[in-house]
Design an enzyme around this catalytic site. Structure first.
Site, mmCIF file in Angstrom:
data_model
loop_
_atom_site.group_PDB
_atom_site.id
_atom_site.type_symbol
_atom_site.label_atom_id
_atom_site.label_comp_id
_atom_site.label_asym_id
_atom_site.label_seq_id
_atom_site.Cartn_x
_atom_site.Cartn_y
_atom_site.Cartn_z
ATOM 1 N N ASP A 54 55.195 95.716 76.154
ATOM 2 C CA ASP A 54 53.822 95.313 75.871
ATOM 3 C C ASP A 54 53.826 93.785 75.893
ATOM 4 O OD1 ASP A 54 51.409 94.587 74.793
ATOM 5 O OD2 ASP A 54 51.787 95.438 72.804
ATOM 6 N N LYS B 98 48.769 84.510 78.754
ATOM 7 C CA LYS B 98 48.147 85.704 79.322
ATOM 8 C C LYS B 98 46.659 85.490 79.601
ATOM 9 C CE LYS B 98 47.797 90.633 78.164
ATOM 10 N NZ LYS B 98 48.091 91.561 77.068
ATOM 11 N N GLU C 167 46.829 99.056 78.415
ATOM 12 C CA GLU C 167 47.247 99.059 77.010
ATOM 13 C C GLU C 167 46.617 100.196 76.186
ATOM 14 O OE1 GLU C 167 46.392 94.998 76.206
ATOM 15 O OE2 GLU C 167 48.134 94.322 77.341
ATOM 16 N N ASP D 48 40.980 98.701 71.233
ATOM 17 C CA ASP D 48 42.133 97.809 71.293
ATOM 18 C C ASP D 48 41.654 96.360 71.258
ATOM 19 O OD1 ASP D 48 44.369 96.343 71.868
ATOM 20 O OD2 ASP D 48 44.911 97.435 73.699
#
Lengths: 511, 608
Positions: free
Chosen positions: B8, B70, B171, B193
């Site tokens: 992850d 990211k 994810e 999420d």
């Protein structure tokens, strides 16, 4: 296209698809009468023909009804516990509960070539994957020999489904009955996912099978996504329904009125092949119908024709006397012929009316056309037949229209063009249908001449429609006839001054 | 069988997991933590730091510490999100050679995948240390709403880190896999999420036979804990400005301290209702007088500052539920994933919206990595019967005449899939047509992302609209998009496999991969040296401590004096090897040192 008309029961587990089965009537429960059951004329007619000897195939031949109609009716009888339907080889005493598994064997042992695609049905409650196999000849057999990490049986299965994708409807593809609920559709899809999803064989050599599996799985997903959404499923069901109707109609047009000859020979001892002739023949040769049945039917025919026609029941055949009067004999013969003919016509009319009532326009139209072949121009029943035919034809046209609309929505332009072409045949005065037919043909890259004819007809039928003119103009543009296009567009501009599409097209044509 | 790890790669933290003997397990790093900060830094000495160490020195080395890379991955230099980040980041972001984004650290510019690769490499090393064997394959997760360019950039990062990325998965989907793993449930679940940088909502169906089907997914790839922190930073900066008329943003070090404090305060407010932010000597004023920042932040204020962010997530949930054609009561379970879901206001809003208490059954920080490991194991291990059916988060199509986006594959289509459409030429006698493959949900092509392009040539000459071209889009099970264009009349066909652009060329990736490998070797060597050095120094210290006693004891014998001399020269050699950083020489000395140490100990022990 492989569906029966019956959608309402997952309980139809002993549905009759195996034509070699022999239906048998069961005794009515004490105190119950046949008329207490929710039956229609077709069912009644079939009951009268079920004798414990005739197989389903025989019944189809005898009655002249189509296979789906006979099956549907027999299904109903089985469900109502009025009849059983067993395989010929099974001892008559075998309870019908075992019927479903032998059926599968029967299908398996049948050579594939004997199963014309159009006859296979997906609506049966317990369809197996074997039923789904398209004829093997559809693909190059060497495809199966590709060197991949899949066992042969699986390769075979993938190829069968892959090459059969176009022929399988969504129900057949997922192996579910037409009445399946959302939950069982999902179950079936999820079970197939573990079988056909390429991830199951991740890292294996799959060669061309990978993309095939993806195509198969993609279609299964589409089937799942369509059938699990109520609105899409309704659309799709209607489409299938219309398609099966119109296919039947096309089939009946390809093989028209084969039974005419038999009909004209009412006393023929050969087994009749058409519903009405069977009835006629039965009246004369095989006196199984009781008099009351006969009179009831005649009364029904009279009722259909309406009270304004004092259609007399055919004169009861003069008792055959022993006097040898050739005139009397000829009269007697002609009476019998015309009487039989009238009964045949009335029978067709009954069948047509019944078909129309149960929304089977194709059967109705077919019956009417058969009857009209026999009906002299001045016959009493002619107007009734013609009006039923007109109603059936309009209904068929609407079927084609819905089918075409669905195909358009799915961007199947070629299919849509074909459906529209059929629709306008049934709806010769419908401007919108002609317009859409022309537009579809244009989009499908079809014959522009035909498209122009359709569009011209549309414009003629609805001279005030801007849409029709625009379609015609677009066809002219496509055909390079800019002057003609300009003419139409100018006419359109008069109808709708300032219409943006028209103005834009005119600008284009002007260049 | 080779082990495949699940990673992850988060905006703020990363986590690595593996399935061992059928059990998914998170692997702890050397510090014993299950997650590792996704931060990297380059020290003044040019040394590269990753994870907790990088985080610890972030304040003193703010300009050379990268966090939340990211948020930049797979984005164009010109994108508004990059502009936003440039304005607020403590490190320097510059334009790369292909309109891409580079990060300047010390003397060198690094691409974003390269930065992410450093984090991935760290995760790889953590797994290798734990397994005691090399790891070369991984499943990496990305936010569900990432586009293909962002996915490709993440794949490139994996490659640079020396990992073959066998699959990129979403994810929230990974979280659902982890939730459904090993329990034969038949449920419709929503995964909410809300992580450090991104927000995703996915709605899935879990079938009892191990099939997971995503029904709909949506999100915002620029909405996360970082934005919440930024609101707190804004609030602090404005307050400070009102008080002292100094803009703390001008000072990168102050900014980094503010960010840290904001994040800490946010986390604390999940447990308490008020916290104090105390940053002494935050900046010196023009009169060279040190200023301090001290402010109390209440939970209520934090909620007020971030209300619209939380509301945005709920709006996206509402839209997704609509796209999935589901009513709220058809959702049978709500899973909370990501650190932001610890915020009481977020939990409350989610519960309020779904009218259901969210599941407590998953760990918000670890569940995604576990899901990635589960997918990895399902792919490579035949015993698994799990199939994951994910969807395309964005519509795919081509640009048509007039810069319109014509959709071929709609959003939320299950992959693998294929769709086709017929297009016509837009000019008279057009003999070539350029097919621009786009991704996005906007009508105007300029608002969507370009994935690739190709040219179909050799069309027959005809009036415009006459030549028909059938365009087929295909997405295979690996998520690879291919596009085929066919002239319907001539059956002339051309196709491409669309490789999304991460902003890097193949050569660059290769070069970066080699660099990363060298770096890893360097690191391994320096780690080895460090081990020897520690051991040698311990032994040397022992010997030096014992030396005077031993010298006394053996002073009478020649043999003894000889041994003492030998020991002295050994210590000198060891010292030289340490200074030269010569691991091999040091290793050579270790055995002799150990022997001498034992001997000295023995001599001393005997005499006493």
């Amino acid at each position: 296209m492989f569906r029966s008309r019956l959608r309402d029961g997952a309980s139809h587990s002993h549905i009759v698809t195996d034509a070699s089965r022999i239906p048998r009537l069961l005794p009515l429960p004490a105190g119950k009468l046949l008329r207490d059951y929710p039956l229609g004329p077709i069912d009644g007619y079939l009951i009268s023909r079920v004798d414990g000897q005739a197989s389903v195939a025989d019944l189809i031949a005898m009655t002249g009804l189509t296979e789906p109609v006979v099956s549907a009716s027999l299904d109903k009888l089985v469900e109502l516990k009025l009849a059983t339907c067993e395989r010929a080889s099974v001892a008559p005493k075998t309870p019908p509960a075992t019927a479903s598994s032998p059926r599968i064997e029967a299908v398996k042992t049948k050579p594939v070539s004997e199963q014309p695609a159009a006859r296979r049905r997906s609506s049966t409650g317990d369809l197996r994957r074997d039923d789904l196999k398209p004829p093997r000849a559809l693909y190059d057999p060497s495809e199966i020999d590709e060197d991949v990490d899949l066992d042969r049986a699986l390769r075979q299965r993938i190829l069968d489904v892959f090459h059969g994708l176009e022929a399988l409807d969504y129900y057949a593809l997922l192996g579910i009955p037409a009445a399946a609920d959302k939950k069982s559709i999902k179950r079936a899809y999820y079970a197939l996912a573990t079988e056909y999803h390429p991830d199951k064989f991740f890292g294996k050599r799959l060669g061309s099978f990978k993309s095939k599996m993806e195509a198969v799985f993609g279609r299964m997903t589409l089937a799942h996504d369509t059938l699990t959404r109520r609105d899409l499923r309704e659309d799709y069901d209607r489409y299938l329904d219309d398609r099966s109707k119109t296919e039947k109609h096309e089939a009946s047009q390809r093989a028209p009125i084969a039974a005419t000859a038999t009909v004209l020979m009412p006393a023929s001892p050969e087994p009749p092949t058409d519903a009405a002739s069977a009835r006629a023949a039965a009246d004369d040769a095989a006196p199984k119908l009781t008099v009351s049945d006969q009179s009831r039917r005649d009364a029904f025919a009279r009722r259909l024709v309406g009270s304004r026609h004092a259609h007399a029941p055919p004169a009861p055949a003069a008792p055959i006397t022993h006097s040898i009067d050739p005139d009397a004999l000829r009269r007697h013969y002609e009476d019998r012929v015309s009487g039989a003919r009238d009964r045949v016509i009335a029978g067709h009319l009954t069948a047509a009316e019944a078909a129309l009532e149960r929304d089977d326009a194709a059967a109705a139209a077919s019956a009417c056309r058969q009857a009209l072949e026999l009906t002299p121009p001045t016959h009493d029943l002619r107007p009734a037949l013609e009006s039923v035919l007109a109603a059936a034809t309009t209904e068929l046209g609407e079927s084609y229209r819905r089918q075409a609309a669905f195909q358009e929505k799915s961007a199947l332009w070629k299919d849509a063009a074909k459906s529209w072409a059929n629709a306008v045949k049934c709806l010769p005065d419908d401007a919108a249908a002609h317009d859409r037919a022309a537009a579809a043909l244009l989009k499908a890259n079809g014959n522009l001449h035909e498209a122009a004819q359709l569009a011209t007809r549309a414009a003629k039928l609805s001279p005030d429609s801007v849409t029709c003119r625009v379609t015609l103009a677009q066809i002219y543009v496509a055909a390079g006839l800019n002057l003609n296009a300009k003419r139409e567009l100018e006419a359109a501009l008069l109808l709708a001054p300032g219409d943006a599409t028209v103005v834009q097209l005119l600008k284009h044509v002007g260049k | 069988m080779e082990k495949v790890i699940g990673i992850d790669l988060g905006t703020t933290n990363s986590c690595v997991a593996i399935v061992e003997n059928g059990t998914p397990t998170v692997i702890s790093n050397r510090g014993g933590y299950k997650t590792t900060p996704s931060m990297i830094a380059v020290t003044e000495a040019g040394k590269r730091l990753v994870g907790h160490i990088a985080k610890r020195q972030a304040i003193t080395n703010a300009e050379n510490t990268v966090s939340a890379a990211k948020r930049l991955i797979g984005r164009k230099w010109t994108s508004p999100q990059v502009k936003n980040t440039v304005a607020t980041s403590s490190y320097r972001i510059v334009e790369g050679p292909h309109q891409d984004v580079r990060i300047a650290l010390r003397e060198k510019d690094y691409s974003v995948p390269e930065i992410s690769a450093m984090v991935l490499q760290e995760m790889k090393v953590i797994a290798e240390d734990y397994l005691g064997q090399p790891v070369t394959k991984a499943v990496i997760t990305v936010p569900a709403y990432f586009n293909d360019n962002q996915r490709q950039a993440t794949k490139d990062a994996g490659e640079i880190a020396g990992l073959e990325v066998i699959r990129i998965i979403n994810e929230p989907t990974a979280a659902a896999l982890s939730y459904g793993f090993g329990r034969p449930v038949e449920k419709t679940v929503a995964v909410y999420d809300f992580g450090g940088g991104t927000f995703d909502i996915s709605i899935l169906e879990i079938a009892p036979n191990g099939v997971f089907k995503v029904i709909a997914t949506a999100g915002d790839t620029f909405l996360g804990g970082e934005d919440v922190d930024a609101r707190v930073v804004d609030w602090l900066v404005q307050g400070f400005k009102a008080e002292h008329d100094i803009d703390l943003r001008q000072d990168r070090m102050a900014l980094q301290r503010l960010k840290d404090a904001a994040e800490k305060a946010k986390c604390e407010l999940s447990g308490t209702v008020e916290t104090e932010i105390n940053l002494p000597f935050i900046i010196s004023s023009g009169r060279s007088e040190a200023l301090h920042l001290q402010r109390a932040l209440s939970r209520a204020t934090l909620e007020e500052l971030t209300l619209d962010l939380v509301e945005r997530t709920i709006d996206i949930c509402r839209q997704t539920l609509e796209d999935a054609r589901l009513a709220k009561d058809e959702i049978e379970e709500v899973l909370l994933v990501g650190g932001m879901t610890r915020m009481p206001k977020v939990q409350e809003s989610v519960q309020g919206f779904f009218e259901r208490e969210p599941s407590k059954g998953v760990h918000p920080d670890e569940v995604v990595a576990l899901g990635a490991a589960i997918q990895a194991s399902a792919l490579v291990d035949e015993k698994h019967d799990m199939i994951l059916l994910d969807v395309t988060p964005h519509a795919l199509g081509i640009m048509t005449f007039g810069s319109y986006f014509e959709e071929l594959i709609p959003q939320n289509t299950t992959v693998p899939t294929n769709r086709q459409k017929i297009f016509t030429t837009s000019r008279d006698n057009q003999t070539a047509v350029k097919i621009l493959v786009m991704q996005g949900e906007h009508e105007k092509a300029e608002d969507t992302d370009v994935l690739g392009e190709f040219i179909l040539t050799g069309l027959r000459r005809a009036a415009k609209g006459q030549v028909e071209i059938e365009v087929t889009f295909e997405i295979n099970a690996d998520g690879i998009v291919s596009v085929r264009a066919k002239d319907l009349e001539t059956a002339l066909e051309q196709s491409i496999q669309v490789t999304a652009t991460s902003g890097l060329t193949r050569d660059e990736i290769k070069q970066m991969m080699d660099n990363a490998k060298d770096d890893l070797v360097d690191r391994r060597v320096s780690e080895e040296f460090e081990g020897f050095r520690q051991e040698a120094q311990k032994l040397s210290a022992d010997i030096e401590r014992l030396l005077p006693q031993v010298e006394q004891i053996v002073a009478s014998s020649d043999f003894g004096r000889d041994a003492i001399d030998k020991a002295r020269s050994m210590l000198a050699k060891t010292q030289q090897a340490v200074e030269r950083k010569d691991a091999a020489a040091l290793k050579e000395q270790l055995e002799a040192l150990a022997r001498t140490q034992r001997m000295f100990k023995g001599v001393v022990a005997k005499t006493h």
